[in-house]
Design an enzyme around this catalytic site. Sequence first.
Site, PDB file in Angstrom:
ATOM      1  N   LYS A 138      52.130  81.992 118.439  1.00  0.00           N
ATOM      2  CA  LYS A 138      53.241  82.375 119.299  1.00  0.00           C
ATOM      3  C   LYS A 138      53.398  81.327 120.391  1.00  0.00           C
ATOM      4  O   LYS A 138      52.428  80.677 120.798  1.00  0.00           O
ATOM      5  CB  LYS A 138      52.953  83.753 119.902  1.00  0.00           C
ATOM      6  CG  LYS A 138      54.084  84.374 120.694  1.00  0.00           C
ATOM      7  CD  LYS A 138      53.676  85.777 121.133  1.00  0.00           C
ATOM      8  CE  LYS A 138      54.805  86.483 121.885  1.00  0.00           C
ATOM      9  NZ  LYS A 138      54.449  87.888 122.181  1.00  0.00           N
ATOM     10  N   SER A 213      58.002  90.833 120.993  1.00  0.00           N
ATOM     11  CA  SER A 213      58.329  89.455 121.325  1.00  0.00           C
ATOM     12  C   SER A 213      57.740  88.421 120.367  1.00  0.00           C
ATOM     13  O   SER A 213      58.035  87.222 120.500  1.00  0.00           O
ATOM     14  CB  SER A 213      57.862  89.149 122.746  1.00  0.00           C
ATOM     15  OG  SER A 213      56.464  89.314 122.880  1.00  0.00           O
ATOM     16  N   SER A 237      54.483  94.159 121.133  1.00  0.00           N
ATOM     17  CA  SER A 237      55.026  92.843 120.789  1.00  0.00           C
ATOM     18  C   SER A 237      54.459  92.208 119.527  1.00  0.00           C
ATOM     19  O   SER A 237      55.046  91.274 118.994  1.00  0.00           O
ATOM     20  CB  SER A 237      54.823  91.864 121.957  1.00  0.00           C
ATOM     21  OG  SER A 237      55.685  92.186 123.011  1.00  0.00           O
TER      22      SER A 237
END
Length: 551
Positions: A138, A213, A237
């Site tokens: 990420k 996310s 997320s």
Amino acid sequence: MKPVVFPVTEKPYKELVKAKLAARDAKIPKEWTISVDLDQVNLTKVPETCGLLTARELEITGNYDSVGLLAEIAKGTFTSVEVCTAFCKRATIAHQCLNVFTEVFFEKAMERAKWLDEEFQRTGKTVGPLHGLPISLKDSVNVAGEDSIVGIAAYAFQPEKENSVIVDILLKLGAVMYVKTNVPQSMMVPDTDNNVFGITRNPIHKDITASGSSGGLAALIKMRGSLLGIGTDVGGSIRVPAYTHGIYSIKPSSGRIPYHNMKGYLEPGAETAGILCVNAPMAVSYRDLEMLMRVVAEAEPWLYDPSCQYMPWIVPKPVDGPLSIGVIRFDTEVQTLPPIARVLDETVEKLKAAGHDIIELELFKGDEISDNAVDHFKVDGGAFLLSQLAITGEPLTVANQNGGLYPDVKRGISDFYAYCSARAELQRAWLQYWEDTSKKTKTGRPVDALLLPIQSFPPRPEGYMIRSHFSRTWNNLDYPGLIFQAGKIDMSKDDKEMPPPLNNMDERVQTTWKKGVRERLDGFPVALQLVGQRQMEPKLFQTMDVISKTL
């Protein structure tokens, strides 16, 4: 002591965006360009049909999970270089379809892979348990020499000086880092979109959100441009993107996986207090999750990261006899839609048929826990985020304007202490609630785990914000939550109307299942969530092993 600040680039954001996209795209080999019809509804088969990958590269990227591929690398079936090449190429295909990349460092990855091959030839042994495995990241995971923009233009062209500790641990274990993936602006809205890199698509259906996310990471893994990645989770997320892409993830308890030197949307230091964001794996199989958690624990991360607790990976003695599973069906606010309720019902019936004890439970104090989580998230009212956007004149994204947490009223330190105190009381109440399940089980022991949805509704359209108490509850309590695949939407069974809505939010949820909309979800994967008690990840995986044999 002066407060720590993130280095920034003080230029107009549109100028930074243009330069950053050009810099990113220049690192992608031109010979890997393919033609993609982006009007296709489903793009998951493009890697197999585009003609870029060789038969051997398709085998490497398409036939294994991480555990299986690592075994082949260790046997010498594949070299690290050819594995790295295959995943860099397939990841590039995924990016052209879905827009997943933020940072690309294929050359560094290839140098690393070559070194691993040389060591393997020299010693006849792998460097570590992750020898030669490409692991995607990420964007909030820091890699020395690469940007961590986290959806904010001011952070462009400010390469990080040091790796996040999790990166150092993964490298020590033999892994290869090769790409970072897209996130929402603020990382606190459930759609992956920002003003720098734009929107990431869901490969299963072009009209369904990639969520967030960790949406860029999930989309890449669904396309098998990666088998295993590291994301983060403070309210769902990692778990929600896994759910919307039909893959696997686990949100561990805090202190399990190193989190030191990560890049967040809050001012430096804020993520060390309150509800702790955690690093978390996402993968193509749940046994990959267990493997990653175990080998990281065996690397003794508490010796390198002050956020890690001393927690060796100790697998408990197997439960003697059937499991006791607590089932939660209602999130205290909205009704669970037909396909989710049906998959949960079918899973429960299979467990019952196998002799396991099913205990019906409630999401105890779910609304209070959720409200307390939001109170924590809103403490600074978005002041730091807005200050970073103001540096370049960058606006809030539409997602943040329509469904984000900010801007809001900034709270004081006394408010924060009050939220922390309330959280501690809720955590204590849940310890007792779990213990009291022993009065309902056949064994007289508390339930082994909880089984519930991750959301009350199936994957939703892009830009349609809906909250779910089923996700952030476990961040607030700091309980591990594992997402596993349990079924698919089947319109022959799920084409049903809903009863009258309970409230405005329930009405909003039901619009995602109205006639003329729900039909496009036919065949979409449906995952469920298995939750364990705090710091008991080994037991949670042990319980998942038993459940998987039943399912």
